[in-house]
Design an enzyme around this catalytic site. Sequence first.
Site, short mmCIF file in Angstrom:
data_model
loop_
_atom_site.label_atom_id
_atom_site.label_comp_id
_atom_site.label_asym_id
_atom_site.label_seq_id
_atom_site.Cartn_x
_atom_site.Cartn_y
_atom_site.Cartn_z
N THR A 123 10.77 -0.16 -4.25
CA THR A 123 9.92 0.32 -3.17
C THR A 123 10.59 0.33 -1.80
OG1 THR A 123 8.00 -0.34 -1.84
CG2 THR A 123 9.03 -2.08 -3.10
N GLU A 125 9.24 -0.76 0.68
CA GLU A 125 8.87 -2.02 1.34
C GLU A 125 10.06 -2.99 1.38
OE1 GLU A 125 5.83 -3.58 2.76
OE2 GLU A 125 5.63 -1.46 3.16
N TYR A 147 4.78 -9.27 -1.26
CA TYR A 147 5.04 -8.10 -2.11
C TYR A 147 6.51 -7.67 -1.96
CZ TYR A 147 4.99 -3.22 -3.71
OH TYR A 147 5.29 -2.03 -4.35
N LYS A 151 9.34 -7.92 -4.90
CA LYS A 151 9.99 -6.68 -5.39
C LYS A 151 11.51 -6.75 -5.22
CE LYS A 151 6.90 -3.67 -6.93
NZ LYS A 151 7.04 -2.87 -8.16
N ARG A 182 -5.10 7.47 -6.24
CA ARG A 182 -4.67 6.30 -5.47
C ARG A 182 -5.80 5.28 -5.42
NH1 ARG A 182 -0.46 3.24 -3.79
NH2 ARG A 182 0.49 4.03 -1.88
P1 NAP Z 1 -1.19 0.75 -9.17
O1 NAP Z 1 -2.05 1.95 -9.19
O2 NAP Z 1 -1.65 -0.46 -8.43
O3 NAP Z 1 -0.89 0.34 -10.70
C1 NAP Z 1 -0.32 -0.90 -11.02
C2 NAP Z 1 -0.39 -1.08 -12.52
O4 NAP Z 1 0.17 -2.36 -12.87
C3 NAP Z 1 -1.82 -1.08 -13.10
O5 NAP Z 1 -1.82 -0.41 -14.33
C4 NAP Z 1 -2.09 -2.56 -13.31
O6 NAP Z 1 -3.05 -2.83 -14.31
C5 NAP Z 1 -0.71 -2.99 -13.79
N1 NAP Z 1 -0.51 -4.45 -13.74
C6 NAP Z 1 -0.73 -5.29 -12.71
N2 NAP Z 1 -0.42 -6.54 -13.07
C7 NAP Z 1 0.00 -6.50 -14.36
C8 NAP Z 1 0.45 -7.47 -15.28
N3 NAP Z 1 0.53 -8.77 -14.95
N4 NAP Z 1 0.80 -7.08 -16.53
C9 NAP Z 1 0.72 -5.78 -16.89
N5 NAP Z 1 0.29 -4.81 -16.05
C10 NAP Z 1 -0.07 -5.17 -14.80
O7 NAP Z 1 0.26 1.10 -8.59
P2 NAP Z 1 0.99 2.54 -8.48
O8 NAP Z 1 0.71 3.11 -7.14
O9 NAP Z 1 0.73 3.32 -9.69
O10 NAP Z 1 2.52 2.07 -8.43
C11 NAP Z 1 3.26 1.93 -9.64
C12 NAP Z 1 4.46 1.02 -9.36
O11 NAP Z 1 5.27 1.60 -8.36
C13 NAP Z 1 4.10 -0.37 -8.87
O12 NAP Z 1 5.07 -1.26 -9.39
C14 NAP Z 1 4.25 -0.28 -7.37
O13 NAP Z 1 4.54 -1.54 -6.80
C15 NAP Z 1 5.43 0.68 -7.28
N6 NAP Z 1 5.50 1.51 -6.06
C16 NAP Z 1 4.43 2.27 -5.72
C17 NAP Z 1 4.53 3.10 -4.60
C18 NAP Z 1 3.37 3.97 -4.19
O14 NAP Z 1 3.41 4.48 -3.05
N7 NAP Z 1 2.39 4.21 -5.03
C19 NAP Z 1 5.74 3.15 -3.88
C20 NAP Z 1 6.80 2.37 -4.30
C21 NAP Z 1 6.69 1.57 -5.41
P3 NAP Z 1 -4.62 -2.96 -13.94
O15 NAP Z 1 -5.15 -1.56 -14.03
O16 NAP Z 1 -5.10 -3.86 -15.00
O17 NAP Z 1 -4.72 -3.53 -12.57
N1 GDD Z 2 -4.61 -0.56 3.31
C1 GDD Z 2 -4.85 -0.32 4.60
N2 GDD Z 2 -6.15 -0.33 5.05
N3 GDD Z 2 -3.81 -0.07 5.43
C2 GDD Z 2 -4.09 0.22 6.73
C3 GDD Z 2 -5.40 0.25 7.23
C4 GDD Z 2 -6.48 -0.05 6.35
O1 GDD Z 2 -7.64 -0.06 6.73
N4 GDD Z 2 -5.33 0.58 8.53
C5 GDD Z 2 -4.05 0.76 8.84
N5 GDD Z 2 -3.28 0.53 7.74
C6 GDD Z 2 -1.81 0.60 7.68
C7 GDD Z 2 -1.13 -0.65 7.11
O2 GDD Z 2 -1.07 -1.68 8.10
C8 GDD Z 2 0.23 -0.07 6.72
O3 GDD Z 2 1.06 -0.05 7.86
C9 GDD Z 2 -0.09 1.37 6.35
O4 GDD Z 2 -1.43 1.63 6.80
C10 GDD Z 2 0.00 1.70 4.87
O5 GDD Z 2 -0.75 0.74 4.13
P1 GDD Z 2 -1.08 0.95 2.58
O6 GDD Z 2 -1.69 2.28 2.37
O7 GDD Z 2 -1.84 -0.25 2.15
O8 GDD Z 2 0.34 1.04 1.89
P2 GDD Z 2 1.71 0.23 2.10
O9 GDD Z 2 2.65 1.14 2.84
O10 GDD Z 2 1.47 -1.12 2.65
O11 GDD Z 2 2.22 0.02 0.59
C11 GDD Z 2 2.23 1.11 -0.33
O12 GDD Z 2 3.49 1.77 -0.28
C12 GDD Z 2 4.60 0.97 -0.68
C13 GDD Z 2 5.85 1.84 -0.53
O13 GDD Z 2 6.28 1.85 0.80
C14 GDD Z 2 1.97 0.53 -1.73
O14 GDD Z 2 1.79 1.59 -2.64
C15 GDD Z 2 3.11 -0.33 -2.22
O15 GDD Z 2 2.89 -0.71 -3.58
C16 GDD Z 2 4.41 0.51 -2.12
O16 GDD Z 2 5.50 -0.24 -2.56
#
Ligand code: NAP
Ligand code: GDD
Length: 324
Positions: A123, A125, A147, A151, A182
């Site tokens: 990520t 992050e 987190y 990671k 999402r």
């Molecule tokens: P998500 O929607 O939160 O999905 C996470 C998945 O992990 C869910 O299926 C969850 O199952 C499963 N999980 C959580 N804990 C587990 C455990 N202990 N054992 C087995 N499965 C478990 O996340 P996503 O947005 O699809 O992201 C997929 C991956 O990419 C994650 O690793 C995330 O950190 C990484 N990532 C995401 C982003 C982004 O912007 N979306 C960016 C960079 C990296 P449940 O349904 O049971 O909760």
């Molecule tokens: N969630 C949330 N809720 N975030 C808020 C809000 C709110 O009401 N208001 C402002 N934010 C700001 C957070 O402070 C952060 O700076 C930004 O919005 C994005 O927050 P999220 O959407 O929660 O995502 P993230 O960037 O912290 O993390 C996501 O992206 C990562 C990759 O950069 C997740 O998907 C992580 O799993 C992933 O690794």
Amino acid sequence: MKNVLITGITGQDGSYLAELLLSKGYRVYGYNRRTSSQNTTRITHLLDKITVLYGDITDSFSIYKALKTAEPVEFYNLAAQSFVGSSWDLPESTCEIDGLGVVKCLEAIKNYNPEIKFYQASTSELYGKVKESPQNENTPFHPRSPYGFAKMMGYWATVNYRESYNMFAANGILFNHESPRRGIEFVTRKISYGVAKIKLGLEKTITLGNLDAKRDWGYAPEYVDAMWRILQQKQAEDYVIATGKAHTIRDFVREAFAAIGINNWEQYVKTDAKFLRPAEVHELIGDARKAEINLKWKSKIDLSELTKIMVNADIELISKGEHK
Ligand code: NAP
Ligand code: GDD
């Protein structure tokens, strides 16, 4: 037919990746943890096409058993406690899943069949308090949350298993990617869902935290394609996947309201300090030139299209009386 194992199958990315791999002719096995109520809403339409295996990546033996059943050629580790906000409340379990869980997957593969190709969902992050902009594969890390540091263990475990055991283990360093699937707690979906409710007269305002943070937002279905491409290379390497454009939360809000024809969005948005984080990642912007050259991958959907897709999907969902 090639078999594939996806952890995190019930998540946003897991569901899109399963669709993509089915369309490419893979036999898909998904790995799903036990919950007290069914959490397969994102993959309901796939349940008769895939095999769901029960397990938890904090439980080594369940990973080993899944490998034995699925006999995969590719293993995508998408499982994580993925919400940064909750990681301050759950630092230990976030590390168990997002850090040690990756080591458990790699150990299981090394011992069962080290030929299995491994993808780790790393990520942006990791960059946290950024050392340079834009961030690329050589930018030093400075994570800013449990987190992020969990990671970081997963990232380095993947690099180390590659270097120590010659395994095909690769990190996709993905910047934020969004979609109608999402989770509702993430800011983009919170906004699209809130805007849809305002459009339908069900809500008057949305309450957010820091509107000044900047993120590089792409479209999730495009990003799972990059994951697959990473595992099709001759050599395992790590890749940044991003759009190369950063926008503030305020920009996202403005675009989302524009999608329903509202320009004076300020009167619909409140802020509350309870949504601020102990440490903020102020600005992320990715440099995905390596992916563009080696993987022939480039993001196509821009912010304006992304917000339209998400807001329209939420209007439809709420109108049908379905849940988020
Ligand atoms: P998500 O929607 O939160 O999905 C996470 C998945 O992990 C869910 O299926 C969850 O199952 C499963 N999980 C959580 N804990 C587990 C455990 N202990 N054992 C087995 N499965 C478990 O996340 P996503 O947005 O699809 O992201 C997929 C991956 O990419 C994650 O690793 C995330 O950190 C990484 N990532 C995401 C982003 C982004 O912007 N979306 C960016 C960079 C990296 P449940 O349904 O049971 O909760
Ligand atoms: N969630 C949330 N809720 N975030 C808020 C809000 C709110 O009401 N208001 C402002 N934010 C700001 C957070 O402070 C952060 O700076 C930004 O919005 C994005 O927050 P999220 O959407 O929660 O995502 P993230 O960037 O912290 O993390 C996501 O992206 C990562 C990759 O950069 C997740 O998907 C992580 O799993 C992933 O690794």
